[in-house]
Design a protein around this motif. Structure first.
Motif, PDB file in Angstrom:
ATOM      1  N   ALA A  98      22.772 -37.038  35.138  1.00  0.00           N
ATOM      2  CA  ALA A  98      22.309 -35.657  34.956  1.00  0.00           C
ATOM      3  C   ALA A  98      21.026 -35.621  34.120  1.00  0.00           C
ATOM      4  O   ALA A  98      20.087 -34.876  34.431  1.00  0.00           O
ATOM      5  CB  ALA A  98      23.397 -34.823  34.292  1.00  0.00           C
ATOM      6  N   GLN A  99      20.978 -36.444  33.072  1.00  0.00           N
ATOM      7  CA  GLN A  99      19.770 -36.504  32.233  1.00  0.00           C
ATOM      8  C   GLN A  99      18.585 -37.048  33.027  1.00  0.00           C
ATOM      9  O   GLN A  99      17.458 -36.551  32.912  1.00  0.00           O
ATOM     10  CB  GLN A  99      20.013 -37.380  31.012  1.00  0.00           C
ATOM     11  N   ALA A 100      18.827 -38.054  33.855  1.00  0.00           N
ATOM     12  CA  ALA A 100      17.751 -38.632  34.667  1.00  0.00           C
ATOM     13  C   ALA A 100      17.232 -37.602  35.669  1.00  0.00           C
ATOM     14  O   ALA A 100      16.012 -37.436  35.823  1.00  0.00           O
ATOM     15  CB  ALA A 100      18.246 -39.880  35.393  1.00  0.00           C
ATOM     16  N   TYR A 101      18.145 -36.892  36.332  1.00  0.00           N
ATOM     17  CA  TYR A 101      17.741 -35.861  37.290  1.00  0.00           C
ATOM     18  C   TYR A 101      16.910 -34.783  36.596  1.00  0.00           C
ATOM     19  O   TYR A 101      15.910 -34.315  37.138  1.00  0.00           O
ATOM     20  CB  TYR A 101      18.968 -35.222  37.937  1.00  0.00           C
ATOM     21  N   GLN A 102      17.354 -34.386  35.407  1.00  0.00           N
ATOM     22  CA  GLN A 102      16.655 -33.340  34.659  1.00  0.00           C
ATOM     23  C   GLN A 102      15.214 -33.781  34.335  1.00  0.00           C
ATOM     24  O   GLN A 102      14.266 -33.021  34.524  1.00  0.00           O
ATOM     25  CB  GLN A 102      17.427 -33.041  33.374  1.00  0.00           C
ATOM     26  N   GLU A 103      15.065 -35.006  33.883  1.00  0.00           N
ATOM     27  CA  GLU A 103      13.737 -35.535  33.526  1.00  0.00           C
ATOM     28  C   GLU A 103      12.844 -35.638  34.764  1.00  0.00           C
ATOM     29  O   GLU A 103      11.656 -35.286  34.719  1.00  0.00           O
ATOM     30  CB  GLU A 103      13.893 -36.911  32.871  1.00  0.00           C
ATOM     31  N   ILE A 104      13.419 -36.083  35.871  1.00  0.00           N
ATOM     32  CA  ILE A 104      12.654 -36.205  37.115  1.00  0.00           C
ATOM     33  C   ILE A 104      12.210 -34.824  37.604  1.00  0.00           C
ATOM     34  O   ILE A 104      11.053 -34.632  38.003  1.00  0.00           O
ATOM     35  CB  ILE A 104      13.482 -36.941  38.190  1.00  0.00           C
ATOM     36  N   ASP A 105      13.126 -33.858  37.560  1.00  0.00           N
ATOM     37  CA  ASP A 105      12.787 -32.503  38.003  1.00  0.00           C
ATOM     38  C   ASP A 105      11.693 -31.879  37.134  1.00  0.00           C
ATOM     39  O   ASP A 105      10.806 -31.190  37.640  1.00  0.00           O
ATOM     40  CB  ASP A 105      14.027 -31.612  38.005  1.00  0.00           C
ATOM     41  N   LYS A 106      11.739 -32.114  35.831  1.00  0.00           N
ATOM     42  CA  LYS A 106      10.694 -31.603  34.941  1.00  0.00           C
ATOM     43  C   LYS A 106       9.342 -32.193  35.309  1.00  0.00           C
ATOM     44  O   LYS A 106       8.324 -31.495  35.304  1.00  0.00           O
ATOM     45  CB  LYS A 106      11.000 -31.962  33.480  1.00  0.00           C
ATOM     46  N   ALA A 107       9.325 -33.476  35.624  1.00  0.00           N
ATOM     47  CA  ALA A 107       8.069 -34.142  35.987  1.00  0.00           C
ATOM     48  C   ALA A 107       7.494 -33.551  37.276  1.00  0.00           C
ATOM     49  O   ALA A 107       6.274 -33.418  37.402  1.00  0.00           O
ATOM     50  CB  ALA A 107       8.295 -35.642  36.133  1.00  0.00           C
ATOM     51  N   VAL A 108       8.358 -33.179  38.210  1.00  0.00           N
ATOM     52  CA  VAL A 108       7.887 -32.570  39.463  1.00  0.00           C
ATOM     53  C   VAL A 108       7.301 -31.192  39.176  1.00  0.00           C
ATOM     54  O   VAL A 108       6.226 -30.849  39.670  1.00  0.00           O
ATOM     55  CB  VAL A 108       9.022 -32.475  40.499  1.00  0.00           C
ATOM     56  N   VAL A 109       7.991 -30.398  38.367  1.00  0.00           N
ATOM     57  CA  VAL A 109       7.524 -29.045  38.039  1.00  0.00           C
ATOM     58  C   VAL A 109       6.174 -29.104  37.334  1.00  0.00           C
ATOM     59  O   VAL A 109       5.279 -28.293  37.605  1.00  0.00           O
ATOM     60  CB  VAL A 109       8.571 -28.304  37.170  1.00  0.00           C
ATOM     61  N   LYS A 110       6.001 -30.074  36.455  1.00  0.00           N
ATOM     62  CA  LYS A 110       4.743 -30.210  35.715  1.00  0.00           C
ATOM     63  C   LYS A 110       3.635 -30.830  36.568  1.00  0.00           C
ATOM     64  O   LYS A 110       2.494 -30.924  36.137  1.00  0.00           O
ATOM     65  CB  LYS A 110       4.937 -31.084  34.471  1.00  0.00           C
ATOM     66  N   GLY A 111       3.977 -31.315  37.753  1.00  0.00           N
ATOM     67  CA  GLY A 111       2.976 -31.902  38.632  1.00  0.00           C
ATOM     68  C   GLY A 111       2.678 -33.364  38.346  1.00  0.00           C
ATOM     69  O   GLY A 111       1.684 -33.892  38.814  1.00  0.00           O
ATOM     70  N   VAL A 112       3.549 -34.016  37.585  1.00  0.00           N
ATOM     71  CA  VAL A 112       3.332 -35.421  37.241  1.00  0.00           C
ATOM     72  C   VAL A 112       3.803 -36.324  38.373  1.00  0.00           C
ATOM     73  O   VAL A 112       3.158 -37.321  38.686  1.00  0.00           O
ATOM     74  CB  VAL A 112       4.069 -35.764  35.919  1.00  0.00           C
ATOM     75  N   LEU A 113       4.930 -35.974  38.996  1.00  0.00           N
ATOM     76  CA  LEU A 113       5.468 -36.746  40.124  1.00  0.00           C
ATOM     77  C   LEU A 113       5.421 -35.900  41.393  1.00  0.00           C
ATOM     78  O   LEU A 113       5.607 -34.680  41.346  1.00  0.00           O
ATOM     79  CB  LEU A 113       6.929 -37.130  39.873  1.00  0.00           C
ATOM     80  N   HIS A 114       5.202 -36.555  42.515  1.00  0.00           N
ATOM     81  CA  HIS A 114       5.279 -35.887  43.809  1.00  0.00           C
ATOM     82  C   HIS A 114       6.751 -35.673  44.145  1.00  0.00           C
ATOM     83  O   HIS A 114       7.613 -36.461  43.735  1.00  0.00           O
ATOM     84  CB  HIS A 114       4.610 -36.765  44.867  1.00  0.00           C
ATOM     85  N   SER A 115       7.048 -34.624  44.881  1.00  0.00           N
ATOM     86  CA  SER A 115       8.451 -34.307  45.193  1.00  0.00           C
ATOM     87  C   SER A 115       9.122 -35.429  45.990  1.00  0.00           C
ATOM     88  O   SER A 115      10.315 -35.685  45.804  1.00  0.00           O
ATOM     89  CB  SER A 115       8.541 -32.984  45.948  1.00  0.00           C
ATOM     90  N   ASN A 116       8.371 -36.106  46.861  1.00  0.00           N
ATOM     91  CA  ASN A 116       8.961 -37.215  47.629  1.00  0.00           C
ATOM     92  C   ASN A 116       9.292 -38.400  46.718  1.00  0.00           C
ATOM     93  O   ASN A 116      10.307 -39.072  46.901  1.00  0.00           O
ATOM     94  CB  ASN A 116       8.011 -37.680  48.731  1.00  0.00           C
ATOM     95  N   THR A 117       8.442 -38.659  45.734  1.00  0.00           N
ATOM     96  CA  THR A 117       8.708 -39.739  44.777  1.00  0.00           C
ATOM     97  C   THR A 117       9.962 -39.412  43.982  1.00  0.00           C
ATOM     98  O   THR A 117      10.803 -40.284  43.745  1.00  0.00           O
ATOM     99  CB  THR A 117       7.509 -39.897  43.817  1.00  0.00           C
ATOM    100  N   ALA A 118      10.082 -38.144  43.574  1.00  0.00           N
ATOM    101  CA  ALA A 118      11.267 -37.714  42.818  1.00  0.00           C
ATOM    102  C   ALA A 118      12.527 -37.878  43.670  1.00  0.00           C
ATOM    103  O   ALA A 118      13.558 -38.357  43.178  1.00  0.00           O
ATOM    104  CB  ALA A 118      11.106 -36.264  42.380  1.00  0.00           C
ATOM    105  N   ALA A 119      12.436 -37.504  44.937  1.00  0.00           N
ATOM    106  CA  ALA A 119      13.593 -37.632  45.832  1.00  0.00           C
ATOM    107  C   ALA A 119      14.000 -39.091  45.974  1.00  0.00           C
ATOM    108  O   ALA A 119      15.193 -39.418  45.995  1.00  0.00           O
ATOM    109  CB  ALA A 119      13.263 -37.032  47.190  1.00  0.00           C
ATOM    110  N   ARG A 120      13.007 -39.978  46.063  1.00  0.00           N
ATOM    111  CA  ARG A 120      13.297 -41.409  46.197  1.00  0.00           C
ATOM    112  C   ARG A 120      13.995 -41.940  44.949  1.00  0.00           C
ATOM    113  O   ARG A 120      14.964 -42.704  45.028  1.00  0.00           O
ATOM    114  CB  ARG A 120      11.996 -42.168  46.462  1.00  0.00           C
ATOM    115  N   LYS A 121      13.521 -41.524  43.767  1.00  0.00           N
ATOM    116  CA  LYS A 121      14.139 -41.968  42.507  1.00  0.00           C
ATOM    117  C   LYS A 121      15.569 -41.448  42.398  1.00  0.00           C
ATOM    118  O   LYS A 121      16.478 -42.165  41.983  1.00  0.00           O
ATOM    119  CB  LYS A 121      13.303 -41.490  41.308  1.00  0.00           C
ATOM    120  N   LYS A 122      15.777 -40.193  42.772  1.00  0.00           N
ATOM    121  CA  LYS A 122      17.120 -39.604  42.706  1.00  0.00           C
ATOM    122  C   LYS A 122      18.071 -40.299  43.683  1.00  0.00           C
ATOM    123  O   LYS A 122      19.238 -40.538  43.364  1.00  0.00           O
ATOM    124  CB  LYS A 122      17.061 -38.113  43.017  1.00  0.00           C
TER     125      LYS A 122
END
Length: 178
Positions: A98-122
């Motif tokens: 849950a903590q990892a998902y939260q951090e990844i989602d924050k990075a997507v919202v801030k524009g640091v990670l692309h949504s596809n990269t976030a999906a791959r990490k999740k």
């Protein structure tokens, strides 16, 4: 070398003569003071400085994501080695996920990670959770499921006897030759 030019850590700051800007005495903070002359910052220099700040900020966000994912993978590897017997034993792993998902989602919202990269990490994290559940027989995939082959491999590995150290194997072979 490899033919790739290395970038210096400090941004390139071109020196361009710009006209100074007059700032009134009142804006400078006093009524009886003389007018203050401020130099205008060159646009290219300002962009370089902002880029440097954003790079540092983005790097820390990406690092935080990577750290959270790494913690999940380490915990999952330990749980695969010693499979959990109940759903309660998997709760600490779920909190880390849950903590990892939260951090990844924050990075997507801030524009640091692309949504596809976030999906791959999740997906990678979720795959490890399924692996833990399969190791403890808490999740048994159907034969049509994509993880069924992985489940069979885990069960085959668990059925094998523990590996014998090499020294014992060598002694056993030498004893047979005599």
């Amino acid at each position: 070398g490899s033919g790739v030019a290395m970038r210096s850590a400090a941004p390139c700051r071109p020196v361009v003569a710009r006209a100074p800007v007059m700032v009134s005495a009142r804006a400078a903070g006093g009524e009886d003071k003389k007018p203050v002359i401020k130099k205008r910052m060159d646009a290219a220099v300002k962009r370089a400085m902002l880029g440097q700040e954003r790079r540092i900020y983005n790097k820390s966000r990406k690092s935080a994501c990577a750290t959270r994912v790494k913690k999940v993978l380490q915990a999952a590897a330990i749980m695969v080695a010693e499979p959990p017997a109940t759903e309660e034993a998997v709760k600490p792993l779920e909190r880390l996920i849950a903590q990892a998902y939260q951090e990844i989602d924050k990075a997507v919202v801030k524009g640091v990670l692309h949504s596809n990269t976030a999906a791959r990490k999740k997906a990678r994290v979720a795959r490890w959770k399924r692996l833990v559940l399969m190791a403890g027989d808490l999740f048994v995939p159907s034969p049509e499921h994509a993880d069924h082959k992985r489940y069979l491999a885990i069960k085959a590995k668990q059925a094998l006897p523990p590996p014998v150290p090499k020294a014992k194997k060598i002694r056993a072979l030498k004893a047979k030759k005599k």
